[in-house]
Design a protein around this motif. Sequence first.
Motif, PDB file in Angstrom:
ATOM      1  N   UNK A 152      41.591  56.064  29.901  1.00  0.00           N
ATOM      2  CA  UNK A 152      40.997  57.195  30.604  1.00  0.00           C
ATOM      3  C   UNK A 152      42.001  58.237  31.114  1.00  0.00           C
ATOM      4  N   UNK A 153      43.190  57.788  31.538  1.00  0.00           N
ATOM      5  CA  UNK A 153      44.162  58.714  32.118  1.00  0.00           C
ATOM      6  C   UNK A 153      45.569  58.345  31.661  1.00  0.00           C
ATOM      7  N   UNK A 154      46.532  59.198  32.005  1.00  0.00           N
ATOM      8  CA  UNK A 154      47.932  58.918  31.674  1.00  0.00           C
ATOM      9  C   UNK A 154      48.394  57.603  32.286  1.00  0.00           C
ATOM     10  N   UNK A 155      47.785  57.208  33.384  1.00  0.00           N
ATOM     11  CA  UNK A 155      48.187  55.984  34.067  1.00  0.00           C
ATOM     12  C   UNK A 155      47.829  54.739  33.263  1.00  0.00           C
ATOM     13  N   UNK A 156      46.976  54.895  32.253  1.00  0.00           N
ATOM     14  CA  UNK A 156      46.441  53.761  31.506  1.00  0.00           C
ATOM     15  C   UNK A 156      47.143  53.524  30.178  1.00  0.00           C
ATOM     16  N   UNK A 157      48.306  54.143  29.978  1.00  0.00           N
ATOM     17  CA  UNK A 157      49.033  53.992  28.720  1.00  0.00           C
ATOM     18  C   UNK A 157      50.521  54.121  29.010  1.00  0.00           C
ATOM     19  N   UNK A 158      51.311  53.263  28.381  1.00  0.00           N
ATOM     20  CA  UNK A 158      52.721  53.156  28.759  1.00  0.00           C
ATOM     21  C   UNK A 158      53.530  54.407  28.465  1.00  0.00           C
ATOM     22  N   UNK A 159      53.224  55.121  27.375  1.00  0.00           N
ATOM     23  CA  UNK A 159      53.914  56.376  27.071  1.00  0.00           C
ATOM     24  C   UNK A 159      52.878  57.379  26.564  1.00  0.00           C
ATOM     25  N   UNK A 196      47.869  52.274  40.178  1.00  0.00           N
ATOM     26  CA  UNK A 196      48.715  51.204  39.645  1.00  0.00           C
ATOM     27  C   UNK A 196      48.666  51.184  38.122  1.00  0.00           C
ATOM     28  N   UNK A 197      49.835  50.986  37.510  1.00  0.00           N
ATOM     29  CA  UNK A 197      49.861  50.788  36.061  1.00  0.00           C
ATOM     30  C   UNK A 197      49.450  49.351  35.777  1.00  0.00           C
ATOM     31  N   UNK A 198      48.297  49.194  35.188  1.00  0.00           N
ATOM     32  CA  UNK A 198      47.769  47.867  34.911  1.00  0.00           C
ATOM     33  C   UNK A 198      47.133  47.907  33.516  1.00  0.00           C
ATOM     34  N   UNK A 199      47.553  47.000  32.659  1.00  0.00           N
ATOM     35  CA  UNK A 199      47.157  47.047  31.259  1.00  0.00           C
ATOM     36  C   UNK A 199      46.292  45.843  30.889  1.00  0.00           C
ATOM     37  N   UNK A 200      45.541  46.001  29.783  1.00  0.00           N
ATOM     38  CA  UNK A 200      44.677  44.926  29.297  1.00  0.00           C
ATOM     39  C   UNK A 200      44.952  44.571  27.838  1.00  0.00           C
ATOM     40  N   UNK A 201      45.794  45.372  27.175  1.00  0.00           N
ATOM     41  CA  UNK A 201      46.075  45.202  25.753  1.00  0.00           C
ATOM     42  C   UNK A 201      47.557  45.449  25.485  1.00  0.00           C
ATOM     43  N   UNK A 202      48.142  44.571  24.664  1.00  0.00           N
ATOM     44  CA  UNK A 202      49.523  44.744  24.222  1.00  0.00           C
ATOM     45  C   UNK A 202      49.570  44.455  22.726  1.00  0.00           C
ATOM     46  N   UNK A 203      50.065  45.401  21.949  1.00  0.00           N
ATOM     47  CA  UNK A 203      50.132  45.261  20.503  1.00  0.00           C
ATOM     48  C   UNK A 203      50.988  44.051  20.121  1.00  0.00           C
ATOM     49  N   UNK A 213      54.619  47.169  27.288  1.00  0.00           N
ATOM     50  CA  UNK A 213      54.203  48.432  26.683  1.00  0.00           C
ATOM     51  C   UNK A 213      52.722  48.312  26.338  1.00  0.00           C
ATOM     52  N   UNK A 214      51.894  48.460  27.331  1.00  0.00           N
ATOM     53  CA  UNK A 214      50.482  48.156  27.183  1.00  0.00           C
ATOM     54  C   UNK A 214      49.558  49.344  27.310  1.00  0.00           C
ATOM     55  N   UNK A 215      48.269  49.044  27.171  1.00  0.00           N
ATOM     56  CA  UNK A 215      47.196  50.015  27.316  1.00  0.00           C
ATOM     57  C   UNK A 215      46.101  49.403  28.178  1.00  0.00           C
ATOM     58  N   UNK A 216      45.394  50.215  28.913  1.00  0.00           N
ATOM     59  CA  UNK A 216      44.193  49.753  29.624  1.00  0.00           C
ATOM     60  C   UNK A 216      42.981  50.320  28.886  1.00  0.00           C
ATOM     61  N   UNK A 217      42.356  49.467  28.078  1.00  0.00           N
ATOM     62  CA  UNK A 217      41.206  49.904  27.291  1.00  0.00           C
ATOM     63  C   UNK A 217      39.973  49.023  27.495  1.00  0.00           C
ATOM     64  N   UNK A 218      40.100  47.943  28.259  1.00  0.00           N
ATOM     65  CA  UNK A 218      38.975  47.046  28.548  1.00  0.00           C
ATOM     66  C   UNK A 218      38.507  47.332  29.977  1.00  0.00           C
ATOM     67  N   UNK A 219      37.249  47.708  30.113  1.00  0.00           N
ATOM     68  CA  UNK A 219      36.759  48.180  31.410  1.00  0.00           C
ATOM     69  C   UNK A 219      35.453  47.486  31.797  1.00  0.00           C
ATOM     70  N   UNK A 220      35.240  47.370  33.098  1.00  0.00           N
ATOM     71  CA  UNK A 220      33.961  46.921  33.638  1.00  0.00           C
ATOM     72  C   UNK A 220      33.450  48.022  34.562  1.00  0.00           C
ATOM     73  N   UNK A 221      32.314  48.609  34.193  1.00  0.00           N
ATOM     74  CA  UNK A 221      31.716  49.682  34.979  1.00  0.00           C
ATOM     75  C   UNK A 221      30.521  49.144  35.755  1.00  0.00           C
ATOM     76  N   UNK A 222      30.444  49.523  37.015  1.00  0.00           N
ATOM     77  CA  UNK A 222      29.431  48.988  37.915  1.00  0.00           C
ATOM     78  C   UNK A 222      28.450  50.076  38.336  1.00  0.00           C
ATOM     79  N   UNK A 223      27.168  49.751  38.314  1.00  0.00           N
ATOM     80  CA  UNK A 223      26.152  50.685  38.791  1.00  0.00           C
ATOM     81  C   UNK A 223      26.195  50.747  40.314  1.00  0.00           C
TER      82      UNK A 223
END
Length: 257
Positions: A152-159, A196-203, A213-223
């Motif tokens: 979603x944002x620059x914070x969610x990807x290592x570079x 916070x830089x927090x990742x859910x995926x690493x190649x 060197x990760x990415x945050x691409x797994x999300x839980x959205x709450x109503x």
Amino acid sequence: MKIATFNVNGINGRLPVLLRWLDEARPDVVCLQELKAQHDNFPRAAIEAAGYGAIWQGQKSWNGVAILARGCEPHETRRGLPGGDEDTQSRYLEAAVRGVLIGCLYLPNGNPAPGPKFSYKLAWFERLKAVARGLLAQDLPVVLAGDYNVMPTDLDVYKPERWLDDALFRPEVRQAYAELLAQGWTDALRARHPGERIYTFWDYFRNAYARDAGLRIDHLLLSPAVAPRLKAAEVDREVRGWEKASDHAPVWIELAD
């Protein structure tokens, strides 16, 4: 109530990892993505022996989603997204579990972009937003969990500068995610870890996990009906380091009763 999402990257090949994590983490509900198994090849017996009821939608070689519930059977409410009569990809499953409606999703990757796969991703996103809007209108406790294939944002990807033209980070995709949130959804992990830089995926390549060197691409959205119950949101990062692990780590939230 502990609800998790985990892209297993092949449920049969990673079954020992999944079963070990289920035993150690004991989530109440789990959304799985990328089963990479035909419907009849889902390891139902092993999942049930671990104490979980399950519903699933398989697909040969690719995609596939499942919802597991500890000690009970998920009550299926939707299979696939409306508006895609010719769409045969197994990417969305929905069920009620213990008073919460769970949407398990695997959003398309979309690469290369631009191109047909990217157009399919954006169209699928629009179908998801329509369903999400309808769920909010019912004022139900809903969790939309899965692999969104969006940073979603620059914070969610290592570079960030290296990902500008990637389908997971293009402006159109981030805008679609922002529009989804603007409906009233809460990004649980970001809500608990702002800034916070927090990742859910690493190649698997270039020693990405060891270098973080990760990415945050797994999300839980709450109503809004369930967001005030959020107590915790974390990534079981260490699972990514297990032998024959998925390139994703499990992500989970805890809701107050």
